[in-house]
Design a protein around this motif. Structure first.
Motif, PDB file in Angstrom:
ATOM      1  N   GLU A   1       0.823  -1.205   0.000  1.00 48.09           N
ATOM      2  CA  GLU A   1       0.000   0.000   0.000  1.00 48.09           C
ATOM      3  C   GLU A   1       0.864   1.265   0.000  1.00 48.09           C
ATOM      4  O   GLU A   1       0.499   2.270  -0.605  1.00 48.09           O
ATOM      5  N   ARG A   2       2.023   1.201   0.599  1.00 55.11           N
ATOM      6  CA  ARG A   2       2.897   2.376   0.642  1.00 55.11           C
ATOM      7  C   ARG A   2       3.297   2.835  -0.763  1.00 55.11           C
ATOM      8  O   ARG A   2       3.478   4.013  -1.006  1.00 55.11           O
TER       9      ARG A   2
ATOM     10  N   TRP B   1       1.366   2.514  -3.449  1.00 55.62           N
ATOM     11  CA  TRP B   1       0.193   3.166  -4.024  1.00 55.62           C
ATOM     12  C   TRP B   1       0.020   4.550  -3.438  1.00 55.62           C
ATOM     13  O   TRP B   1      -0.337   5.487  -4.141  1.00 55.62           O
ATOM     14  N   GLU B   2       0.237   4.673  -2.131  1.00 58.91           N
ATOM     15  CA  GLU B   2       0.100   5.971  -1.480  1.00 58.91           C
ATOM     16  C   GLU B   2       1.079   6.979  -2.089  1.00 58.91           C
ATOM     17  O   GLU B   2       0.746   8.137  -2.295  1.00 58.91           O
ATOM     18  N   ASN B   3       2.306   6.529  -2.362  1.00 58.01           N
ATOM     19  CA  ASN B   3       3.295   7.413  -2.991  1.00 58.01           C
ATOM     20  C   ASN B   3       2.824   7.878  -4.361  1.00 58.01           C
ATOM     21  O   ASN B   3       3.004   9.035  -4.731  1.00 58.01           O
ATOM     22  N   LYS B   4       2.225   6.987  -5.124  1.00 58.87           N
ATOM     23  CA  LYS B   4       1.729   7.338  -6.468  1.00 58.87           C
ATOM     24  C   LYS B   4       0.579   8.332  -6.374  1.00 58.87           C
ATOM     25  O   LYS B   4       0.501   9.276  -7.158  1.00 58.87           O
ATOM     26  N   TRP B   5      -0.316   8.124  -5.413  1.00 60.24           N
ATOM     27  CA  TRP B   5      -1.429   9.053  -5.243  1.00 60.24           C
ATOM     28  C   TRP B   5      -0.928  10.435  -4.827  1.00 60.24           C
ATOM     29  O   TRP B   5      -1.408  11.456  -5.314  1.00 60.24           O
ATOM     30  N   ALA B   6       0.048  10.475  -3.955  1.00 61.13           N
ATOM     31  CA  ALA B   6       0.600  11.754  -3.514  1.00 61.13           C
ATOM     32  C   ALA B   6       1.280  12.472  -4.678  1.00 61.13           C
ATOM     33  O   ALA B   6       1.124  13.689  -4.846  1.00 61.13           O
TER      34      ALA B   6
ATOM     35  N   GLN C   1      -1.444  13.831  -6.983  1.00 59.23           N
ATOM     36  CA  GLN C   1      -2.070  15.014  -6.388  1.00 59.23           C
ATOM     37  C   GLN C   1      -1.157  16.226  -6.541  1.00 59.23           C
ATOM     38  O   GLN C   1      -1.608  17.316  -6.915  1.00 59.23           O
TER      39      GLN C   1
END
Length: 110
Positions: free
Chosen positions: A89-90, A92-97, A100
């Motif tokens: 998940e980390r 994916w979170e980096n990609k979303w950040a 954004q």
């Protein structure tokens, strides 16, 4: 002598959509295979094979009641999936950040 049959792991067990539906069905109540098979457009034998795979992965427990076997979900092995997901998940979170940040930089109103 042949090797004992390999047990299915949790990931193999949930890879099949029918088995995922079985887990949802058994999440709230224990059921005999006769009732379970009524929820699927396949033979009772086919449902039993799916239940056996889920059982080998530890996701389904079987209990004898009179002349029938009843099945219920055992969610504990799903922890393995939760841990695997949490690790990745980390990324994916980096990609979303990053997305954004990119969108905010490209927004002419800011």
């Amino acid at each position: 002598m042949g090797e004992p049959q390999a047990k299915h792991d949790v990931f193999q067990a949930i890879a099949d959509p029918t088995r995922r539906r079985l887990l949802k069905l058994l999440a709230d109540q224990e059921m005999p295979v006769t009732v379970i098979s009524g929820h699927f457009p396949m033979s009772r034998t086919a449902v039993s094979k799916h239940l056996r795979i889920l059982s080998e992965a530890g996701l389904v427990k079987e209990r004898r009641v009179g002349r029938e076997n009843r099945y219920r979900l055992d969610p504990e092995p799903l922890q393995e999936i939760k841990h695997w997901y949490a690790y990745f998940e980390r990324f994916w979170e980096n990609k979303w950040a990053a997305l954004q940040h990119f969108v905010e930089l490209d927004d002419p109103d800011q």
